[in-house]
Scaffold this motif. Structure first.
Motif, short mmCIF file in Angstrom:
data_model
loop_
_atom_site.label_atom_id
_atom_site.label_comp_id
_atom_site.label_asym_id
_atom_site.label_seq_id
_atom_site.Cartn_x
_atom_site.Cartn_y
_atom_site.Cartn_z
N ARG A 39 39.32 27.68 43.58
CA ARG A 39 39.44 29.14 43.54
C ARG A 39 38.56 29.77 44.62
NH1 ARG A 39 37.44 30.57 38.57
NH2 ARG A 39 39.27 29.63 37.62
N ASP A 42 40.20 29.24 47.95
CA ASP A 42 41.36 30.13 48.00
C ASP A 42 40.92 31.56 48.30
OD1 ASP A 42 44.18 30.58 47.76
OD2 ASP A 42 43.82 31.46 45.78
N TYR A 43 39.81 31.98 47.70
CA TYR A 43 39.26 33.31 47.96
C TYR A 43 38.87 33.44 49.44
CZ TYR A 43 36.18 37.38 47.63
OH TYR A 43 35.58 38.61 47.82
N ASP A 46 42.03 33.86 51.40
CA ASP A 46 42.59 35.20 51.21
C ASP A 46 41.83 36.25 52.01
OD1 ASP A 46 44.46 34.12 49.51
OD2 ASP A 46 43.45 34.80 47.67
N ASN A 47 40.58 35.96 52.38
CA ASN A 47 39.76 36.90 53.14
C ASN A 47 39.65 36.49 54.61
OD1 ASN A 47 38.44 39.06 51.29
ND2 ASN A 47 38.51 37.18 50.10
N ASP A 48 40.67 35.80 55.10
CA ASP A 48 40.79 35.43 56.52
C ASP A 48 39.61 34.60 57.04
OD1 ASP A 48 43.26 36.68 56.77
OD2 ASP A 48 42.29 38.63 57.09
#
Length: 173
Positions: A39, A42-43, A46-48
């Motif tokens: 996770r 993945d975070y 998701d934040n480039d």
């Protein structure tokens, strides 16, 4: 051993070492479960964040064997018959498809199925009898870590640590 995701081809990714190599990088997070570490990465994605610089490392590895149930002659023979049936069905279908007569012939399928069940039962019985009661249970094994560290190459470690701190604050606040 290369572990891949469900949609990857299993080929060696560019830039990865071909031989087992200890991980490098600075720790930017530590988690109790693999799901939490996943996770976190993945975070980051998701934040480039440049996730190619990130490695998840399982620390304090354990082999966990979970007992599923007791073995009995009925269960052993049933499992052998079922696995033999699948293999026999497969062979029978192949023979039926490539039969020289016109169309699909079901006789090879039936013969394959019956022979598969017979051989499956015989081999399962021989295997179980040879254990002589030393292992009268079935189980599933997993390699589990005591914790999962997320490492990052030094060039982006500070940014990664800051992002993961925001993730942790968002969950607790």
């Amino acid at each position: 051993m290369i572990v891949t995701g469900p949609l990857s081809s299993g080929r060696q990714a560019p830039g990865l070492p071909r031989l087992p190599t200890p991980p490098t990088g600075w720790p930017i997070g530590s988690y109790g479960t693999y799901e939490e570490a996943q996770r976190a990465v993945d975070y980051l994605a998701d934040n480039d964040f440049t996730v190619q610089d990130v490695t998840i490392v399982g620390v304090d590895l354990m082999l966990v064997e979970r007992v599923i149930g007791r073995l009995s002659w009925g269960r052993v023979l049933g499992t052998g018959a079922l696995s033999g049936a699948w293999f026999g069905l497969f062979v029978g279908l192949l023979l039926g498809m490539f039969n020289s007569s016109q169309g699909m012939s079901y006789a090879p399928v039936l013969v394959g199925l019956i022979a598969g069940v017979l051989f499956g039962v015989v081999f399962a019985a021989l295997s179980y009898a040879s254990s002589r009661g030393r292992r009268d249970f079935s189980s599933a094994s997993q390699l589990v870590a005591g914790r999962y560290d997320v490492l990052c190459q030094p060039r982006n470690a500070e940014k990664g640590r800051d992002l993961l701190a925001k993730l942790a604050m968002g969950r607790s606040g």
